[in-house]
Each structure stands twice: as C-alpha cells, then as structure tokens.
Design a protein around this motif. Structure first.
Motif, PDB file in Angstrom:
ATOM      1  N   GLU A 571      22.936  -5.816  -0.240  1.00  0.00           N
ATOM      2  CA  GLU A 571      24.093  -6.644   0.137  1.00  0.00           C
ATOM      3  C   GLU A 571      23.676  -7.877   0.926  1.00  0.00           C
ATOM      4  OE1 GLU A 571      27.028  -2.885   0.639  1.00  0.00           O
ATOM      5  OE2 GLU A 571      26.825  -4.229   2.366  1.00  0.00           O
ATOM      6  N   SER A 572      22.751  -7.654   1.860  1.00  0.00           N
ATOM      7  CA  SER A 572      22.398  -8.784   2.737  1.00  0.00           C
ATOM      8  C   SER A 572      21.136  -9.512   2.266  1.00  0.00           C
ATOM      9  CB  SER A 572      22.242  -8.300   4.176  1.00  0.00           C
ATOM     10  OG  SER A 572      21.406  -7.166   4.209  1.00  0.00           O
ATOM     11  N   ASN A 573      20.603  -9.066   1.113  1.00  0.00           N
ATOM     12  CA  ASN A 573      19.416  -9.711   0.553  1.00  0.00           C
ATOM     13  C   ASN A 573      18.242  -9.746   1.545  1.00  0.00           C
ATOM     14  OD1 ASN A 573      18.120 -10.768  -1.555  1.00  0.00           O
ATOM     15  ND2 ASN A 573      18.813 -12.892  -1.236  1.00  0.00           N
ATOM     16  N   MET A 574      17.998  -8.609   2.161  1.00  0.00           N
ATOM     17  CA  MET A 574      16.933  -8.511   3.169  1.00  0.00           C
ATOM     18  C   MET A 574      15.926  -7.461   2.712  1.00  0.00           C
ATOM     19  SD  MET A 574      17.838 -10.146   6.062  1.00  0.00           S
ATOM     20  CE  MET A 574      17.682  -9.317   7.615  1.00  0.00           C
ATOM     21  N   PRO A 575      14.644  -7.595   3.138  1.00  0.00           N
ATOM     22  CA  PRO A 575      13.715  -6.492   2.857  1.00  0.00           C
ATOM     23  C   PRO A 575      14.162  -5.233   3.609  1.00  0.00           C
ATOM     24  CG  PRO A 575      12.594  -8.349   3.944  1.00  0.00           C
ATOM     25  CD  PRO A 575      14.035  -8.684   3.874  1.00  0.00           C
ATOM     26  N   LEU A 576      13.809  -4.071   3.040  1.00  0.00           N
ATOM     27  CA  LEU A 576      14.291  -2.801   3.609  1.00  0.00           C
ATOM     28  C   LEU A 576      13.980  -2.671   5.093  1.00  0.00           C
ATOM     29  CD1 LEU A 576      13.280  -0.228   0.835  1.00  0.00           C
ATOM     30  CD2 LEU A 576      15.520  -1.227   1.281  1.00  0.00           C
ATOM     31  N   TYR A 577      12.690  -2.978   5.472  1.00  0.00           N
ATOM     32  CA  TYR A 577      12.295  -2.720   6.860  1.00  0.00           C
ATOM     33  C   TYR A 577      12.995  -3.646   7.844  1.00  0.00           C
ATOM     34  CZ  TYR A 577       9.103  -6.690   6.457  1.00  0.00           C
ATOM     35  OH  TYR A 577       8.584  -7.940   6.268  1.00  0.00           O
ATOM     36  N   CYS A 578      13.536  -4.783   7.321  1.00  0.00           N
ATOM     37  CA  CYS A 578      14.263  -5.676   8.229  1.00  0.00           C
ATOM     38  C   CYS A 578      15.658  -5.142   8.517  1.00  0.00           C
ATOM     39  CB  CYS A 578      14.389  -7.070   7.639  1.00  0.00           C
ATOM     40  SG  CYS A 578      12.829  -7.920   7.609  1.00  0.00           S
ATOM     41  N   VAL A 579      16.149  -4.281   7.633  1.00  0.00           N
ATOM     42  CA  VAL A 579      17.476  -3.689   7.897  1.00  0.00           C
ATOM     43  C   VAL A 579      17.305  -2.632   8.978  1.00  0.00           C
ATOM     44  CG1 VAL A 579      19.391  -2.399   6.880  1.00  0.00           C
ATOM     45  CG2 VAL A 579      18.253  -4.180   5.562  1.00  0.00           C
ATOM     46  N   VAL A 580      16.620  -1.557   8.661  1.00  0.00           N
ATOM     47  CA  VAL A 580      16.302  -0.528   9.663  1.00  0.00           C
ATOM     48  C   VAL A 580      14.957   0.080   9.245  1.00  0.00           C
ATOM     49  CG1 VAL A 580      17.097   1.528  10.883  1.00  0.00           C
ATOM     50  CG2 VAL A 580      18.769   0.085   9.768  1.00  0.00           C
ATOM     51  N   SER A 581      14.080   0.300  10.211  1.00  0.00           N
ATOM     52  CA  SER A 581      12.756   0.827   9.870  1.00  0.00           C
ATOM     53  C   SER A 581      12.829   2.314   9.518  1.00  0.00           C
ATOM     54  CB  SER A 581      11.802   0.652  11.053  1.00  0.00           C
ATOM     55  OG  SER A 581      12.211   1.503  12.099  1.00  0.00           O
ATOM     56  N   ASN A 582      11.820   2.806   8.819  1.00  0.00           N
ATOM     57  CA  ASN A 582      11.737   4.238   8.526  1.00  0.00           C
ATOM     58  C   ASN A 582      11.761   5.058   9.797  1.00  0.00           C
ATOM     59  OD1 ASN A 582      11.688   4.404   5.803  1.00  0.00           O
ATOM     60  ND2 ASN A 582       9.463   4.245   5.620  1.00  0.00           N
ATOM     61  N   LYS A 583      11.069   4.523  10.796  1.00  0.00           N
ATOM     62  CA  LYS A 583      10.958   5.242  12.069  1.00  0.00           C
ATOM     63  C   LYS A 583      12.346   5.413  12.698  1.00  0.00           C
ATOM     64  CE  LYS A 583       9.309   2.565  15.067  1.00  0.00           C
ATOM     65  NZ  LYS A 583      10.414   2.089  15.852  1.00  0.00           N
ATOM     66  N   ALA A 584      13.147   4.346  12.622  1.00  0.00           N
ATOM     67  CA  ALA A 584      14.493   4.436  13.189  1.00  0.00           C
ATOM     68  C   ALA A 584      15.331   5.434  12.393  1.00  0.00           C
ATOM     69  CB  ALA A 584      15.141   3.061  13.182  1.00  0.00           C
ATOM     70  N   LEU A 585      15.167   5.386  11.047  1.00  0.00           N
ATOM     71  CA  LEU A 585      15.939   6.328  10.220  1.00  0.00           C
ATOM     72  C   LEU A 585      15.565   7.765  10.554  1.00  0.00           C
ATOM     73  CD1 LEU A 585      16.045   4.742   6.647  1.00  0.00           C
ATOM     74  CD2 LEU A 585      17.691   4.555   8.514  1.00  0.00           C
ATOM     75  N   GLU A 586      14.279   7.990  10.770  1.00  0.00           N
ATOM     76  CA  GLU A 586      13.856   9.357  11.084  1.00  0.00           C
ATOM     77  C   GLU A 586      14.430   9.796  12.419  1.00  0.00           C
ATOM     78  OE1 GLU A 586       9.935  12.104  11.219  1.00  0.00           O
ATOM     79  OE2 GLU A 586      10.717  10.954  12.878  1.00  0.00           O
ATOM     80  N   HIS A 587      14.452   8.860  13.358  1.00  0.00           N
ATOM     81  CA  HIS A 587      15.017   9.189  14.676  1.00  0.00           C
ATOM     82  C   HIS A 587      16.493   9.564  14.527  1.00  0.00           C
ATOM     83  CE1 HIS A 587      16.484   8.445  18.793  1.00  0.00           C
ATOM     84  NE2 HIS A 587      15.260   8.817  19.152  1.00  0.00           N
ATOM     85  N   ILE A 588      17.211   8.782  13.729  1.00  0.00           N
ATOM     86  CA  ILE A 588      18.639   9.067  13.537  1.00  0.00           C
ATOM     87  C   ILE A 588      18.805  10.430  12.865  1.00  0.00           C
ATOM     88  CG2 ILE A 588      20.752   8.317  12.364  1.00  0.00           C
ATOM     89  CD1 ILE A 588      19.650   5.428  12.600  1.00  0.00           C
ATOM     90  N   ALA A 589      17.943  10.703  11.881  1.00  0.00           N
ATOM     91  CA  ALA A 589      18.045  11.978  11.165  1.00  0.00           C
ATOM     92  C   ALA A 589      17.678  13.153  12.067  1.00  0.00           C
ATOM     93  CB  ALA A 589      17.143  11.954   9.929  1.00  0.00           C
ATOM     94  N   ARG A 590      17.007  12.857  13.157  1.00  0.00           N
ATOM     95  CA  ARG A 590      16.690  13.927  14.108  1.00  0.00           C
ATOM     96  C   ARG A 590      17.784  14.067  15.159  1.00  0.00           C
ATOM     97  NH1 ARG A 590      11.651  12.803  16.957  1.00  0.00           N
ATOM     98  NH2 ARG A 590      10.480  11.952  15.237  1.00  0.00           N
TER      99      ARG A 590
END
Ligand code: ADP
Length: 627
Positions: A571-590
């Motif tokens: 939607e925002s035409n951004m690279p994935l890591y600029c949206v939210v990093s994997n590390k942040a996603l893992e933290h949220i999933a924890r």
C-alpha cells in the motif's frame, strides 16, 4: 659461543637514552622501568600489562641498545610481525621476521642476516622451534634475550591456549642461559605461575601493571531488542570509532549488514573472511575510513587505533580475561569510553555448545570461565572492583562512578535482604546441591516429578514465593552467587551457602538484589501456550537466541503479522523492513500487546510507526488472540 649469553652492554641509562632517541618518549609507563631493570640484570620475567600499556617498548628498547646483540621475539600474529618490523626499521633499528610468509630467497636473506649479526630484533612464530637447522644458526649467532608476546597462550589455564605455544617449553633447554621475558595483557595469578613453570623460568621478576581502566565505563544489560539497543549506543557516539563483538560469524555478517543499511560506516571482521578482506577492513578502520568494526573475537590483537570510544558485546564473552582484553581496546588515548555488554543466560549455552563442538579437552575449565563471566554479568557490585579483583588486585575505592552498578542505573529492590534470606533458606533446605531452576521451582510451589520424588513439596519453603516469576528467582540466585553469598559448584552450576551466606542468614549482612523489568512485565500478562517459532527466529538478523527463560514467540501470529506487513508495504510502496522489522514482529508475536501503549514497548516502533501502522497491527493481534 653456543648457548651462552652475550656480554651485556645494557644499563638503565643506556635503555632510557634509546627510548628518548628512537621513540622520543620522556617518561616511562608503569612496569616499563621494572622490565628494563630485569633486562639489565639478565633476569627472567613475567610481565603483565593491560592492552595499550606499552609492552612492546619493554623488549624493543633494551634490544636496541647496542649494534650487535640479537633479541628474539616470539609472536603468534604473523600479520602483525610485518608492521612491527617496518616500524622498527623506520626508527633505525634493524629488524627482521622469519615465518611461513617468506619465500625461499627471503628466508635465505634473513638466515644470512642472523649469521652476520645484522638484526637487533628477530620476530618468529612459535612453530619455528622444532626446526633444528634454524635453532643451530641462532645458537651460533648468539641470542641476548627472548621476549614472548601473548605468553598466556602457553597456559591451558588461560582463556586462549594455543598448542603451538607448547613448543616454547623447549626454549630453556635450547638457550639455558638466555633470559626469557614473557609478556601478556591478561593473566590472573594462577596463569602467571603456570607461564613461569611452563617456560622453566628461574626466579622471575613478576611485574603486574595496573589493571584498572578508570576512563572506561562498564555496563551490562539484558538483551531485549538488540538492534535498537546497539543503535542507541552508536548514536550517542556518532561518527566515533567503535567495535561491536558478536559470538558467531553469522551474527557479525547480519549485524554489519543491518548497520550499513541503517546508514552507519561499518565493516565485518571474522576468521571466515579471506586474509585480504580482513586486512582491508582492519586497514580501513585504522585509517578511519570506517567507524565501526563488527567482529568476532578474531579481531583485536594489535589494533592500532587509540580513539575507540565504545566497545559493545552483543553476547556474553567466554571469559573475564577475554572481556578485559576486548574492552581494553577502548579509550587507549585515556579519554572516556563506554563498554556495554548485552547478554541473556542463553549465551552460556551457546558458548558451551561451541566449545563442545571444538572437542576441547579442557571443557571443565572453559565452563568455569563461562560461570565466572556469567557471575560478572549478574553481579550487583562495582564492576571495576570485580575486574581488577579477578586479576588479583585490590580496588582502592568503594565506588568507581563508572559502572552501571555504582552509577545506580540499576535500582536495588527495597526488600532485598528478606528475599535473599528466603532464597538462601531454600538452597539450604533442598540440600545445597541443586541448580537455580530447581530451587526456583520449589520456591514457586511447582509439583514436578523430581520435587515429588524427593519429597520437597512438604518443605516449609515450598511455595514460599508462589507469586514471583521463577525466572526472576533464578536471576536473584545468580546475583547472590555474584555477591558471594552462594558458592557455585565446579562441574555443574549448583549452589551451596558460602560463609558470607550463612552470615546473611544470621542477620550480619545486607543483600542488594535487582529487579528485571522484562520478567515483571511478563508476569502481568496472561499465560499462553508455549510454542516455539523456529522459523520466525531464523528469519531475523536481530532476533537474539531465545533464552530458556524467555516467552516463546507465537509462530502463527508471527506469520499473520508478516502477511499484514506485506500488504502495508504494498500500500505504501515501501520495502518490508521499513514498515516493521522482523525483530519487531517477533517481539509483538511474543508480547501480544493489546493497546498502543503496550505496542510502544516494541523495539523499533515509535510514535510515527504507531500512527501509520499501529491500529492494523493491534487488530491483527486481537483477531489472532480472539480477545
Ligand atoms: P601493548 O602491546 O601493551 O598493547 P603497545 O606496545 O602497542 O601496547 O603500546 C601502546 C601505545 O603506547 C603505543 O602507541 C606506544 O608507542 C605507546 N607508548 C608505549 N610506551 C610509552 C611511553 N613510555 N610513553 C608514551 N607512549 C608510550
């Protein structure tokens, strides 16, 4: 004259004159005068001077005193020999090196130079010694003194034992009358004694410099979101030089790539890179073309940059000696520098598995080094005092004002002594031969098979701390060990009371225990089924190895978040890591945050990201948890 000492023309005055003439130094650093004195007296010596303290001058200056005698310098670092020889030659002190990097012609030239007394210093690698022809040539030429650099490598008590160094035990037999001077930056008292014994030194001078580095501020922190933690430190030292140490090569590559992507001038360094690339990266650092070296411990010996303002360990080092040496590279110009260590208890296991794979015959010793390092990490007391104490020195002040503990960055919990008494009682009642996990299980009232078999569910301490997170109890037990209220078993990490611990139980001591916010947060959250998320962890450079005391990541939620991120990026035409990093996603999933405030605790998620993506992320968590 075979095997005899050459006539000694050195005096203290002549050595000082050489220092002034060739180096231009007006004064000497601690232990340099003592070492010169040993050279004059032709006495053996073990010299322990911290990194940057000026060891080279201790053997180079006496060697430069007259124009015929030869001093041998044994060094493990072929790459550094050339630099040293070039620097000496530039100062007008004829020197050479003799190692595997020479071709046949170059070797012949050096051999000829030895026979014609052309050199004052000859650098050799330890593996040269079984070479009988070479040894005979040296003996015929006559050797005035032998300096051994990185001498701790001879001792298997040390942290960096090298089998090649064992060959040096032959030196005394080959050169019975030649003084041997062993130099190291890192040798606690037992290693010093071992060096003297292995080299068969005769009544050696033991000269130990001051191990305290008052300009270094030491901090130890629990690793949570590593990249953000790292960035915070780098940003407070913007455009300054720093070293980031990682345990594994893989982490070096990933961390370096992420730093470069985030706009920092960083280069990797580890033993898996080719010699050319390593040299190129080290040179770039020395010439200030790069600010940050991300490295394994392979990087370090002989770094010639005095203005390193920060050293970060992204995982626990394998010993206090290694830590002292690696942090010792910071602030060699005497100006303030920061040394920050991030760890979790999982690092202990990471090292253990690396050491087990290396099939070292000294596994027990390595485990003791690791245990001491973990104690240091968990210690609630002055870190300068702990470090110099490890090297057998007393620390003169009660507070250093230069470590996280003395700066009160970690606040002690108010009822520390009462809690400590409960913990120590549980150690006593369970028989003083269990690890922290078992004691924590008993205190929280767990009814495991082991507890039931041993009848420990009927102890008065069973369930005494039922409301406390068992991981916090384990951390406190480690803190009590670090404060010497508990003794730690040599083979396994089991605990028994020390005399000081018994005194605490009798009310003769106060304890200081520190909270661990990350556990407090978790104990407030509702418990969730434990599910591993190996795939999730693998996909992120900055996901620290999940400690056995960390909540597992919910892999399904992680996958759902990744799909959401893909949509948002599109939607925002951004690279994935600029949206939210994997590390942040893992933290949220924890952590499964339920509102924007909780989401803000996620590493890498600030107000701007909350405004852009916060609601979508929270919706995703809510849908997944069904709350
Ligand atoms: P080490 O081998 O102990 O790590 P070095 O021998 O590389 O340390 O010395 C570190 C720095 O200190 C070098 O730049 C060296 O020139 C400098 N140095 C050594 N002795 C003195 C002295 N007496 N006065 C001033 N600088 C010194």
């Amino acid at each position: 004259m075979i095997g005899t000492v050459q006539k000694n023309t050195q005096t203290l005055d002549s050595i000082r004159a050489v220092v002034q003439k060739h180096w231009g130094f007006d004064s000497l650093r601690p232990m340099q005068a003592e070492t010169f004195e040993a050279a004059v007296q032709q006495r053996d010596a073990v010299v322990v001077i911290p990194t940057g303290g000026g060891k080279s001058l201790c053997y180079q200056a006496p060697a430069a005193v007259d124009d015929t005698a030869l001093t041998l310098v044994v060094s493990p670092l072929i790459a550094l020999m050339k630099d040293q020889v070039d620097a000496l030659t530039a100062r007008g002190i004829p020197s050479a090196l003799y190692n595997s990097s020479l071709n046949a012609q170059q070797r012949r030239e050096v051999e000829d130079g030895i026979s014609h007394n052309r050199y004052r210093l000859l650098y050799i690698a330890p593996e040269r010694f079984p070479d009988a022809g070479f040894v005979e040539r040296l003996k015929s030429a006559g050797v005035r003194a032998i300096a051994i650099d990185e001498a701790h490598c001879i001792s298997h008590w040390g942290h960096d034992f090298r089998p090649d160094y064992r060959k040096l035990t032959e030196l005394r037999r080959i050169f019975p009358n030649t003084p041997i001077h062993a130099f190291t930056a890192t040798a606690p008292p037992n290693v010093r004694e071992d060096i003297a014994q292995q080299l068969a030194l005769n009544d050696p001078l033991i000269a130990v410099g001051n191990f305290d580095r008052p300009n270094l501020t030491y901090r130890v922190k629990w690793r949570t979101g590593l990249f953000d933690q790292l960035r915070e430190i780098i940003n407070t030292h913007r455009a300054s030089a720093g070293i980031v140490y990682c345990i594994r090569r893989r982490n070096v590559e990933e961390t370096c790539a992420d730093l470069v992507r985030a706009g920092y001038r960083a280069s990797p360094y580890h033993a898996g890179l080719t010699a050319d690339v390593r040299k190129q990266n080290q040179d770039a650092f020395t010439k200030k073309e790069t600010d940050i070296i991300v490295a394994t411990v392979a990087f370090g010996m002989g770094i010639d940059r005095a203005d390193i303002r920060f050293v970060v360990h992204t995982g626990m080092p394998k010993s206090i000696e290694a830590y002292q040496q690696e942090t010792g590279r910071a602030g060699r110009d005497g100006l303030p520098a920061d040394c920050t260590l991030f760890y979790t208890t999982a690092d202990f296991m990471t090292w253990k598995s690396i050491i087990q794979k290396s099939e070292s015959e000294y596994l027990d010793l390595h485990i003791r080094h690791l245990s001491a390092m973990l104690d240091y990490c968990q210690a609630p007391t002055c870190r300068h005092c702990l470090l110099v104490g490890h090297f057998g020195q007393a620390y003169p002040k009660s507070s250093c004002d230069a470590c996280d503990n003395c700066l009160n960055e970690n606040e002690a919990i108010p009822d520390s002594t009462t809690i400590a008494m409960k913990l120590l009682s549980a150690v006593v009642r369970t028989g003083q031969y269990f690890g922290a996990k078992y004691v924590a299980d008993v205190l929280t009232g767990a009814k495991t098979e082991q507890i039931q078999t041993r009848g420990h569910q009927s102890l008065s301490v069973h369930g005494l701390m039922a409301d406390t997170d068992p991981r916090l109890i384990r951390a406190w037990i480690d803190q009590l060990a670090a404060s010497e209220f508990l003794d730690v078993g040599e083979e396994y990490r089991t605990f028994s009371l020390s005399p000081k611990g018994w005194e605490l139980l009798r009310g003769q001591h106060e304890a200081r225990l520190f909270d661990r916010p990350e556990f407090k947060q978790r104990s407030r959250r509702k418990s969730r089924p434990a599910r591993a998320a190996t795939s999730a962890r693998k996909s992120s450079a900055f996901v620290a190895p999940c400690a056995d005391d960390e909540d597992p990541c919910d892999s399904e939620l992680f996958e759902a978040l990744r799909c959401l991120r893909k949509e948002l990026a599109g939607e925002s035409n951004m690279p994935l890591y600029c949206v939210v990093s994997n590390k942040a996603l893992e933290h949220i999933a924890r952590t499964k945050p339920m509102n924007a405030d909780a989401l803000l605790d996620t590493p890498g998620i600030g107000a701007k990201k909350i405004a852009q993506y916060g609601q979508a992320l929270l919706d995703c968590v809510q849908q997944h948890t069904g709350s």
